[in-house]
Motif scaffolding. Sequence first.
Motif, PDB file in Angstrom:
ATOM      1  N   UNK A  39       1.085  11.037  -8.506  1.00  0.00           N
ATOM      2  CA  UNK A  39      -0.353  10.859  -8.708  1.00  0.00           C
ATOM      3  C   UNK A  39      -1.041  10.475  -7.403  1.00  0.00           C
ATOM      4  N   UNK A  40      -0.344   9.772  -6.555  1.00  0.00           N
ATOM      5  CA  UNK A  40      -0.915   9.423  -5.247  1.00  0.00           C
ATOM      6  C   UNK A  40      -1.161  10.697  -4.427  1.00  0.00           C
ATOM      7  N   UNK A  41      -0.219  11.604  -4.478  1.00  0.00           N
ATOM      8  CA  UNK A  41      -0.365  12.880  -3.782  1.00  0.00           C
ATOM      9  C   UNK A  41      -1.528  13.677  -4.371  1.00  0.00           C
ATOM     10  N   UNK A  42      -1.632  13.673  -5.679  1.00  0.00           N
ATOM     11  CA  UNK A  42      -2.714  14.382  -6.349  1.00  0.00           C
ATOM     12  C   UNK A  42      -4.069  13.799  -5.961  1.00  0.00           C
ATOM     13  N   UNK A  43      -4.183  12.470  -5.958  1.00  0.00           N
ATOM     14  CA  UNK A  43      -5.439  11.818  -5.595  1.00  0.00           C
ATOM     15  C   UNK A  43      -5.827  12.142  -4.158  1.00  0.00           C
ATOM     16  N   UNK A  44      -4.843  12.132  -3.253  1.00  0.00           N
ATOM     17  CA  UNK A  44      -5.125  12.441  -1.852  1.00  0.00           C
ATOM     18  C   UNK A  44      -5.619  13.871  -1.702  1.00  0.00           C
ATOM     19  N   UNK A  45      -5.052  14.766  -2.492  1.00  0.00           N
ATOM     20  CA  UNK A  45      -5.456  16.172  -2.435  1.00  0.00           C
ATOM     21  C   UNK A  45      -6.912  16.341  -2.865  1.00  0.00           C
ATOM     22  N   UNK A  46      -7.304  15.551  -3.852  1.00  0.00           N
ATOM     23  CA  UNK A  46      -8.677  15.646  -4.365  1.00  0.00           C
ATOM     24  C   UNK A  46      -9.655  14.872  -3.491  1.00  0.00           C
ATOM     25  N   UNK A  47      -9.159  13.814  -2.841  1.00  0.00           N
ATOM     26  CA  UNK A  47     -10.018  13.015  -1.981  1.00  0.00           C
ATOM     27  C   UNK A  47     -10.579  11.792  -2.657  1.00  0.00           C
ATOM     28  N   UNK A  48      -9.792  11.195  -3.578  1.00  0.00           N
ATOM     29  CA  UNK A  48     -10.213   9.973  -4.265  1.00  0.00           C
ATOM     30  C   UNK A  48      -9.072   8.961  -4.207  1.00  0.00           C
TER      31      UNK A  48
END
Length: 217
Positions: free
Chosen positions: A34-43
């Motif tokens: 989820x950390x990787x996903x959040x970084x990808x989205x920019x949040x």
Amino acid sequence: MARTIGSHGPTTLEAIRKAGVRLIFEHGYEAMSLRQLAAEVGIQAGSLYNHISTKQDLLFDLVQDHINDLLRELDLALEGKADPGEKLRAFVAFHVTYHMTRKREVFIANSELRSLDAKNYDAVVALRGAYEQRLAQILTDGVADGAFEVVDIQVATFAILALLTGLCTWYRPGGRLTRDAIIAAHEKLVLSGVAPRAAIGQASHGSDSRRAAVAGS
């Protein structure tokens, strides 16, 4: 650094879903954090929970929406078709086209089925069954009309779906064959596979007669 999208509900949720599809496709569900996903989205990672409940829920929503889209668009493709042969051609054209254009979603729905928890797995399998039943009914109607000859409807259903979905492993845009040519090739494979033997024999006899006429001219 990823561009900050902000916390606007629908916009951010759509960005999360798109990033989720790409990351799961490229790395697998288990490897994506989820950390990787959040970084990808920019949040911030904690902000994800304003839009999704859990990583499992995200996967389930992606797979469920994919199959619901598949069912809805198939029904539109079959609308107005009455003849079993026409329906089967429409099914093949739709399935091939959809799988050419939605390869990531198709891959995730197939490869990550194992990653769903029991409740979500059962729900997805039921949806997949509904899609399979659309094809099985077309074959059943064709057999009843004498248009098709099928030894076992379920076996034929699974075999046709495996054949059509298999293009995901080799199709690349811009290749040797056009999209229409690929669809036509699959239509011929499927239709010839369910054609009554008498019709195949007549077609073969006609070909032999034409060859004999050419040879004797």
